[in-house]
Design a protein around this motif. Structure first.
Motif, PDB file in Angstrom:
ATOM      1  N   LYS A 129       0.802  -1.217   0.000  1.00 23.49           N
ATOM      2  CA  LYS A 129       0.000   0.000   0.000  1.00 23.49           C
ATOM      3  C   LYS A 129       0.840   1.275   0.000  1.00 23.49           C
ATOM      4  CE  LYS A 129      -3.841  -2.176   2.496  1.00 23.49           C
ATOM      5  NZ  LYS A 129      -4.724  -2.092   3.680  1.00 23.49           N
ATOM      6  N   ALA A 130       2.132   1.165  -0.262  1.00 25.43           N
ATOM      7  CA  ALA A 130       2.962   2.367  -0.326  1.00 25.43           C
ATOM      8  C   ALA A 130       2.505   3.263  -1.466  1.00 25.43           C
ATOM      9  CB  ALA A 130       4.431   1.995  -0.510  1.00 25.43           C
ATOM     10  N   ASN A 131       2.588   4.543  -1.253  1.00 26.19           N
ATOM     11  CA  ASN A 131       2.118   5.516  -2.234  1.00 26.19           C
ATOM     12  C   ASN A 131       3.278   6.418  -2.626  1.00 26.19           C
ATOM     13  OD1 ASN A 131       0.957   7.721  -3.584  1.00 26.19           O
ATOM     14  ND2 ASN A 131      -0.982   7.427  -2.516  1.00 26.19           N
ATOM     15  N   LYS A 319      13.932  -0.668  13.116  1.00 27.56           N
ATOM     16  CA  LYS A 319      13.258  -1.849  13.675  1.00 27.56           C
ATOM     17  C   LYS A 319      12.468  -2.585  12.599  1.00 27.56           C
ATOM     18  CE  LYS A 319      12.795  -0.122  18.425  1.00 27.56           C
ATOM     19  NZ  LYS A 319      11.839   0.288  19.485  1.00 27.56           N
ATOM     20  N   LEU A 320      11.772  -1.834  11.750  1.00 26.23           N
ATOM     21  CA  LEU A 320      11.019  -2.460  10.669  1.00 26.23           C
ATOM     22  C   LEU A 320      11.951  -3.161   9.689  1.00 26.23           C
ATOM     23  CD1 LEU A 320       8.351   0.321   9.931  1.00 26.23           C
ATOM     24  CD2 LEU A 320       7.938  -1.913  10.976  1.00 26.23           C
ATOM     25  N   SER A 321      13.103  -2.547   9.411  1.00 24.53           N
ATOM     26  CA  SER A 321      14.060  -3.164   8.496  1.00 24.53           C
ATOM     27  C   SER A 321      14.611  -4.464   9.079  1.00 24.53           C
ATOM     28  CB  SER A 321      15.208  -2.199   8.196  1.00 24.53           C
ATOM     29  OG  SER A 321      14.733  -1.043   7.550  1.00 24.53           O
ATOM     30  N   ALA A 377      10.913  11.470   4.187  1.00 23.48           N
ATOM     31  CA  ALA A 377       9.617  11.207   3.564  1.00 23.48           C
ATOM     32  C   ALA A 377       9.353   9.708   3.465  1.00 23.48           C
ATOM     33  CB  ALA A 377       9.578  11.846   2.173  1.00 23.48           C
ATOM     34  N   TRP A 378      10.370   8.939   3.097  1.00 21.59           N
ATOM     35  CA  TRP A 378      10.173   7.490   3.004  1.00 21.59           C
ATOM     36  C   TRP A 378       9.870   6.889   4.369  1.00 21.59           C
ATOM     37  CZ3 TRP A 378      14.725   5.822  -0.701  1.00 21.59           C
ATOM     38  CH2 TRP A 378      14.447   6.295  -1.977  1.00 21.59           C
ATOM     39  N   ALA A 379      10.604   7.351   5.389  1.00 22.07           N
ATOM     40  CA  ALA A 379      10.361   6.836   6.733  1.00 22.07           C
ATOM     41  C   ALA A 379       8.972   7.230   7.230  1.00 22.07           C
ATOM     42  CB  ALA A 379      11.441   7.343   7.693  1.00 22.07           C
ATOM     43  N   ALA A 380       8.572   8.481   6.939  1.00 20.62           N
ATOM     44  CA  ALA A 380       7.242   8.929   7.359  1.00 20.62           C
ATOM     45  C   ALA A 380       6.150   8.174   6.613  1.00 20.62           C
ATOM     46  CB  ALA A 380       7.105  10.435   7.122  1.00 20.62           C
ATOM     47  N   ASP A 381       6.362   7.904   5.328  1.00 22.77           N
ATOM     48  CA  ASP A 381       5.384   7.144   4.554  1.00 22.77           C
ATOM     49  C   ASP A 381       5.241   5.732   5.111  1.00 22.77           C
ATOM     50  OD1 ASP A 381       3.684   6.954   2.032  1.00 22.77           O
ATOM     51  OD2 ASP A 381       5.099   5.311   1.715  1.00 22.77           O
ATOM     52  N   GLU A 382       6.348   5.110   5.448  1.00 22.02           N
ATOM     53  CA  GLU A 382       6.300   3.764   6.031  1.00 22.02           C
ATOM     54  C   GLU A 382       5.627   3.786   7.394  1.00 22.02           C
ATOM     55  OE1 GLU A 382       9.336   0.016   6.009  1.00 22.02           O
ATOM     56  OE2 GLU A 382      10.136   1.921   6.751  1.00 22.02           O
ATOM     57  N   TYR A 383       5.873   4.825   8.165  1.00 21.78           N
ATOM     58  CA  TYR A 383       5.218   4.967   9.469  1.00 21.78           C
ATOM     59  C   TYR A 383       3.704   5.097   9.284  1.00 21.78           C
ATOM     60  CZ  TYR A 383       4.379   6.692  14.218  1.00 21.78           C
ATOM     61  OH  TYR A 383       3.923   6.835  15.497  1.00 21.78           O
ATOM     62  N   TRP A 384       3.303   5.880   8.281  1.00 22.33           N
ATOM     63  CA  TRP A 384       1.874   6.070   8.006  1.00 22.33           C
ATOM     64  C   TRP A 384       1.220   4.741   7.618  1.00 22.33           C
ATOM     65  CZ3 TRP A 384      -1.896   9.612   8.457  1.00 22.33           C
ATOM     66  CH2 TRP A 384      -3.048   9.447   7.689  1.00 22.33           C
ATOM     67  N   ILE A 385       1.899   3.961   6.791  1.00 16.51           N
ATOM     68  CA  ILE A 385       1.341   2.695   6.312  1.00 16.51           C
ATOM     69  C   ILE A 385       1.106   1.725   7.462  1.00 16.51           C
ATOM     70  CG2 ILE A 385       1.848   0.658   4.904  1.00 16.51           C
ATOM     71  CD1 ILE A 385       3.435   2.579   3.071  1.00 16.51           C
ATOM     72  N   THR A 386       2.053   1.687   8.401  1.00 13.52           N
ATOM     73  CA  THR A 386       1.980   0.716   9.497  1.00 13.52           C
ATOM     74  C   THR A 386       1.230   1.242  10.714  1.00 13.52           C
ATOM     75  OG1 THR A 386       4.141   1.492  10.292  1.00 13.52           O
ATOM     76  CG2 THR A 386       4.119  -0.394   8.778  1.00 13.52           C
ATOM     77  N   SER A 387       0.710   2.470  10.654  1.00 15.80           N
ATOM     78  CA  SER A 387       0.004   3.046  11.800  1.00 15.80           C
ATOM     79  C   SER A 387      -1.445   2.566  11.836  1.00 15.80           C
ATOM     80  CB  SER A 387       0.043   4.572  11.740  1.00 15.80           C
ATOM     81  OG  SER A 387       1.353   5.054  11.833  1.00 15.80           O
ATOM     82  N   SER A 388      -2.020   2.685  13.002  1.00 18.29           N
ATOM     83  CA  SER A 388      -3.408   2.268  13.188  1.00 18.29           C
ATOM     84  C   SER A 388      -4.363   3.302  12.599  1.00 18.29           C
ATOM     85  CB  SER A 388      -3.702   2.085  14.676  1.00 18.29           C
ATOM     86  OG  SER A 388      -3.598   3.330  15.358  1.00 18.29           O
ATOM     87  N   LYS A 389      -5.589   2.872  12.370  1.00 13.92           N
ATOM     88  CA  LYS A 389      -6.609   3.776  11.848  1.00 13.92           C
ATOM     89  C   LYS A 389      -6.903   4.892  12.831  1.00 13.92           C
ATOM     90  CE  LYS A 389     -11.259   3.831   9.890  1.00 13.92           C
ATOM     91  NZ  LYS A 389     -12.454   3.018   9.535  1.00 13.92           N
TER      92      LYS A 389
END
Length: 607
Positions: A129-131, A319-321, A377-389
């Motif tokens: 779901k990365a954008n 940590k995700l990596s 931006a990449w780290a923030a995008d990945e954080y957004w993807i893995t964050s809760s609703k």
């Protein structure tokens, strides 16, 4: 490989959408910052030097080595060529036309950053779901809202134009390394001759903007990224191998240096090659030596507020990596994810290089800002993807609240400006001068703020996202406070007023300035004088003196020993007057080798 390519193709942003959005954002950035390059006068020696060289080039059409009152320019001519060309379009060379070069370069660098962040993410292996478009916009927002980037976008200095070419050159290698390490291209295809030629051409332009650093910085950053991607031995062999790109670099960059050396001789070599490069790196007289950790504060302040979030995002990304590496079997499957570290590798390489240098200035890190913005931006995008609703909903509410707060603050500023028309009971001269400055610019500031609020209303009616509105409003606030703040600061210095009064007092008489070769305090005054000035080295002394001289009090003995003097005027900055400080006074002195200087006492003026 087929599934990976299909997934990347599905996530590839529409080319038309990507280019349209990045161009619209850059145009908005440029239009907002027009206020910043119009309002403040020139008050720093760095801006004054580069603007003065551009003016000399425009007035005298000397394109190889225009002398600034006999002094060799401190930087190569690409910035001055561009500023002189802009001045030809406007029919005048001034602070606005010179600063406009930096603003145009900054706007283009924003486009390069947005496109690179988006296309690079789509060419690696993004998380589900990365954008890429969202990542590109995040990188552009992070860069355009960084105080250091905004400030240098409106500065009449070579750094932004240099960064446009140097960072773009490094981006070519960043794309090539990402393509190779993610398995989308073979080594020969990723590093084809066309890309390498473009790399060296951009390095040549960067060298014509700021000197050999335009080649050294891209080379060491490209070397580190290639070593990280393909191994250090392969990286070394790649760069020592003869290539057509080296010939392109020589043909573009070297001819001007040969012509300038023939014309300027030892003065050119000592200033541009020895002092500006060797001594600034290894240390020497008149070099502002700083400790190795100097740039830590620069990264924090110039990238604020993103620097506050960067550490937390870096730890989470690490940590995700690590978790991803444990879940993905085989080195070949893990390699594509390593491509996401390339911007950080590049930025850290440049940071180490600049930290090893003896001479340090905050502006030196500017070419690294796009890569820090992309990684953020990449780290923030990945954080957004893995964050809760729930987190996303809460963040959305906070974004809307911040947008409303920025809109309210801009509205308050619009009404607060009205009070500058009223007589205010303020005793401090500096505060009085600041109020007079804002009152003088009140029509422009009111119109600018009204247009901002009008555009905001149109954005709201068209249903623009709250995040877009927040970016627009926050940038408007930064530009407004920078414009007014720097405008007041430079107005209190008053070099433009002092120059006008000196011209009126001396008429068309010859003028000399007594100053050391590396003294820079008088540079803004000499720029605003726009009058030929004979520079006198105090240590050489004077046998006799005649005519008008500008100098600071500590050089007064040079004239006193050569003849009779009459201080025609003394100019003092307003805040110096409040503090009782006299060492930065500027004296206009009339000197006589014989006869009487006449009667009269010096007239002290505020600058």
């Amino acid at each position: 490989m087929g599934d990976r390519a299909q997934r990347s193709a599905d996530q590839q942003p529409s080319g038309q959408t990507l280019y349209s959005v990045s161009a619209l954002g850059a145009a908005t950035y440029l239009l907002l910052l027009l206020l910043f390059i119009v309002v403040p006068a020139i008050g720093s020696s760095t801006e004054a030097r580069e603007a003065h060289v551009a003016w000399e080039m425009y007035e005298n059409h000397e394109l190889v080595l225009p002398l600034r009152n006999g002094l060799v320019p401190s930087k190569p001519p690409l910035f001055h060529w561009t500023a002189a060309a802009v001045a030809e379009l406007f029919g005048n060379s001034n602070a606005f036309t010179t600063r406009l070069v930096s603003l145009l370069a900054g706007s283009l660098l924003l486009v390069v950053t947005v496109l690179s962040a988006s296309l690079l993410l789509s060419s690696t292996v993004p998380a589900p779901k990365a954008n890429p478009l969202r990542a590109g916009l995040l990188a552009g927002a992070a860069l355009s809202l960084s105080p250091g980037f905004v400030r240098l976008s409106g500065d009449a200095r070579v750094d932004m134009l240099f960064s446009l070419f140097a960072s773009s050159a490094i981006m070519i290698f960043l794309h090539a390394c990402a393509s190779y390490i993610s398995g989308r291209s073979s080594f020969d295809h990723a590093f084809n001759s066309g890309k390498i030629t473009a790399f060296f051409l951009l390095c040549a332009l960067a060298t014509l903007a700021k000197g050999p650093l335009g080649l050294v910085l891209p080379i060491i950053c490209a070397f580190s990224m290639l070593g990280y991607s393909a191994g250090w031995r392969r990286s070394l062999r790649f760069f020592v191998r003869p290539r057509i790109g080296w010939l392109i670099f020589v043909l573009v960059a070297v001819p001007w240096y040969v012509l300038a050396a023939l014309k300027g001789e030892g003065a050119f070599v000592n200033r541009q090659l020895v002092f500006e490069n060797l001594l600034r790196f290894f240390g020497g007289e008149n070099v502002n030596t700083e400790p190795p950790w100097f740039y830590l504060t620069t990264v924090f302040s110039d990238l604020f507020p993103w620097s506050l979030m960067a550490l937390a995002l870096f730890i989470r990304s690490a940590k995700l990596s690590r978790a991803r590496n444990e879940s993905v079997s085989g080195l070949q499957n893990r390699l594509p994810y390593r491509a996401r570290n390339l911007p950080l590798v590049c930025a850290l390489t440049g940071l180490i290089f600049f930290s090893l240098s003896s001479g340090k200035r905050h502006t030196y890190l500017l070419p690294l800002f796009p890569f820090l913005a992309i990684y953020f931006a990449w780290a923030a995008d990945e954080y957004w993807i893995t964050s809760s609703k729930q987190f996303k909903l809460g963040l959305g509410r906070n974004v809307r609240r911040l947008a409303v707060g920025c809109a309210v603050l801009l509205t308050v500023m619009l009404f607060a400006i009205q009070y500058t028309r009223l007589p205010l009971p303020v005793a401090a001269p500096s505060v009085q001068q600041a109020i007079q400055f804002v009152a003088a610019w009140r029509p422009v500031l009111e119109l600018w703020l009204a247009l901002i609020l009008l555009v905001l209303a149109l954005m709201a009616l068209r249903g623009a996202a709250a995040a877009v509105q927040l970016w627009f409003l926050y940038l408007a606030l930064v530009v407004f406070f920078f414009s007014v703040g720097l405008g007041i600061k430079n107005d209190l210095k008053g070099f433009d007023r002092a120059a006008e009064q000196i011209r009126s007092r001396m008429g068309g008489a010859p003028l000399s300035a007594v100053r050391l070769a590396r003294e820079e305090y008088l540079d803004p005054l000499l720029f605003y004088l726009k009058h030929p000035v004979n520079l006198i080295e105090p240590r050489a002394g004077l046998e006799r003196c005649s005519g008008y001289y500008v100098l600071q009090p500590h050089h007064m003995g040079v004239l006193s020993a050569a003849g009779k003097v009459n201080i025609a005027a003394r100019f003092r900055q307003i805040h110096d007057e409040e503090k009782g400080r006299t060492d930065r006074d500027i004296l206009l002195v009339q000197c006589y080798s014989s006869g009487s200087p006449g009667e009269g006492s010096p007239l002290r003026e505020r600058m």
